[in-house]
Motif scaffolding. Structure first.
Motif, PDB file in Angstrom:
ATOM      1  N   ALA A 199      30.129  54.190  40.496  1.00 38.42           N
ATOM      2  CA  ALA A 199      31.383  54.842  40.115  1.00 38.42           C
ATOM      3  C   ALA A 199      32.583  54.176  40.784  1.00 38.42           C
ATOM      4  O   ALA A 199      32.489  53.683  41.905  1.00 38.42           O
ATOM      5  N   TRP A 200      33.715  54.177  40.084  1.00 36.61           N
ATOM      6  CA  TRP A 200      34.972  53.667  40.627  1.00 36.61           C
ATOM      7  C   TRP A 200      35.409  54.551  41.793  1.00 36.61           C
ATOM      8  O   TRP A 200      35.307  55.766  41.750  1.00 36.61           O
ATOM      9  N   VAL A 201      35.901  53.910  42.857  1.00 35.79           N
ATOM     10  CA  VAL A 201      36.405  54.611  44.041  1.00 35.79           C
ATOM     11  C   VAL A 201      37.833  54.130  44.274  1.00 35.79           C
ATOM     12  O   VAL A 201      38.082  52.935  44.426  1.00 35.79           O
ATOM     13  N   GLN A 202      38.772  55.051  44.316  1.00 37.04           N
ATOM     14  CA  GLN A 202      40.195  54.714  44.378  1.00 37.04           C
ATOM     15  C   GLN A 202      40.543  53.817  45.562  1.00 37.04           C
ATOM     16  O   GLN A 202      41.350  52.910  45.439  1.00 37.04           O
ATOM     17  N   GLU A 203      39.949  54.032  46.719  1.00 38.46           N
ATOM     18  CA  GLU A 203      40.305  53.283  47.926  1.00 38.46           C
ATOM     19  C   GLU A 203      39.683  51.888  47.998  1.00 38.46           C
ATOM     20  O   GLU A 203      40.037  51.092  48.853  1.00 38.46           O
ATOM     21  N   THR A 204      38.750  51.583  47.105  1.00 38.05           N
ATOM     22  CA  THR A 204      38.047  50.304  47.143  1.00 38.05           C
ATOM     23  C   THR A 204      38.883  49.197  46.518  1.00 38.05           C
ATOM     24  O   THR A 204      39.565  49.404  45.518  1.00 38.05           O
ATOM     25  N   ILE A 205      38.804  48.013  47.100  1.00 32.09           N
ATOM     26  CA  ILE A 205      39.442  46.821  46.522  1.00 32.09           C
ATOM     27  C   ILE A 205      38.419  46.174  45.598  1.00 32.09           C
ATOM     28  O   ILE A 205      37.290  45.908  45.993  1.00 32.09           O
ATOM     29  N   TYR A 206      38.815  45.929  44.363  1.00 28.94           N
ATOM     30  CA  TYR A 206      37.957  45.266  43.385  1.00 28.94           C
ATOM     31  C   TYR A 206      38.569  43.914  43.035  1.00 28.94           C
ATOM     32  O   TYR A 206      39.786  43.780  42.971  1.00 28.94           O
ATOM     33  N   THR A 207      37.717  42.937  42.818  1.00 32.17           N
ATOM     34  CA  THR A 207      38.186  41.614  42.432  1.00 32.17           C
ATOM     35  C   THR A 207      37.617  41.250  41.064  1.00 32.17           C
ATOM     36  O   THR A 207      36.732  41.927  40.542  1.00 32.17           O
ATOM     37  N   SER A 208      38.117  40.188  40.491  1.00 33.56           N
ATOM     38  CA  SER A 208      37.726  39.751  39.158  1.00 33.56           C
ATOM     39  C   SER A 208      36.206  39.753  38.995  1.00 33.56           C
ATOM     40  O   SER A 208      35.489  39.172  39.799  1.00 33.56           O
ATOM     41  N   GLY A 209      35.748  40.436  37.955  1.00 33.37           N
ATOM     42  CA  GLY A 209      34.323  40.475  37.651  1.00 33.37           C
ATOM     43  C   GLY A 209      33.586  41.690  38.181  1.00 33.37           C
ATOM     44  O   GLY A 209      32.479  41.964  37.740  1.00 33.37           O
ATOM     45  N   ASN A 210      34.183  42.440  39.121  1.00 29.18           N
ATOM     46  CA  ASN A 210      33.533  43.652  39.617  1.00 29.18           C
ATOM     47  C   ASN A 210      33.389  44.649  38.471  1.00 29.18           C
ATOM     48  O   ASN A 210      34.279  44.782  37.632  1.00 29.18           O
ATOM     49  N   VAL A 211      32.259  45.363  38.441  1.00 28.83           N
ATOM     50  CA  VAL A 211      31.972  46.318  37.376  1.00 28.83           C
ATOM     51  C   VAL A 211      31.808  47.704  37.980  1.00 28.83           C
ATOM     52  O   VAL A 211      31.130  47.876  38.993  1.00 28.83           O
TER      53      VAL A 211
END
Length: 84
Positions: free
Chosen positions: A38-50
């Motif tokens: 699940a998506w977590v608001q505080e997490t940093i995501y980079t290109s390609g993260n699902v």
């Protein structure tokens, strides 16, 4: 190990798609319907993260943090990969 009912209707078993949190729904409050974390608001995501959000799978197009997939603050950072 079963999940605990935290926002769902019954305990879920990790990987089973239960209706509460656990490995199948991501962190507490997850939907329990996607195998994708699940998506977590505080997490940093980079290109390609699902991630999963509201029964859909989303792929990050670039670095993003706090931009909800499919939400009003997405600003095109997420690509909709379809239903889970």
């Amino acid at each position: 190990m079963p999940g605990t009912p935290s926002g769902g209707t019954s305990p879920g078993t990790p990987g089973s798609g239960g209706t509460s949190s656990g490995n199948s729904g991501g962190p507490i409050g997850g939907s329990g319907i996607c195998a994708t974390p699940a998506w977590v608001q505080e997490t940093i995501y980079t290109s390609g993260n699902v991630v999963s959000r509201n029964g859909r799978v989303w792929r990050a197009k670039w670095w993003t943090r706090g931009n909800e997939p499919g939400g009003p603050t997405a600003y095109g950072a997420w690509e909709d990969e379809g239903a889970c």
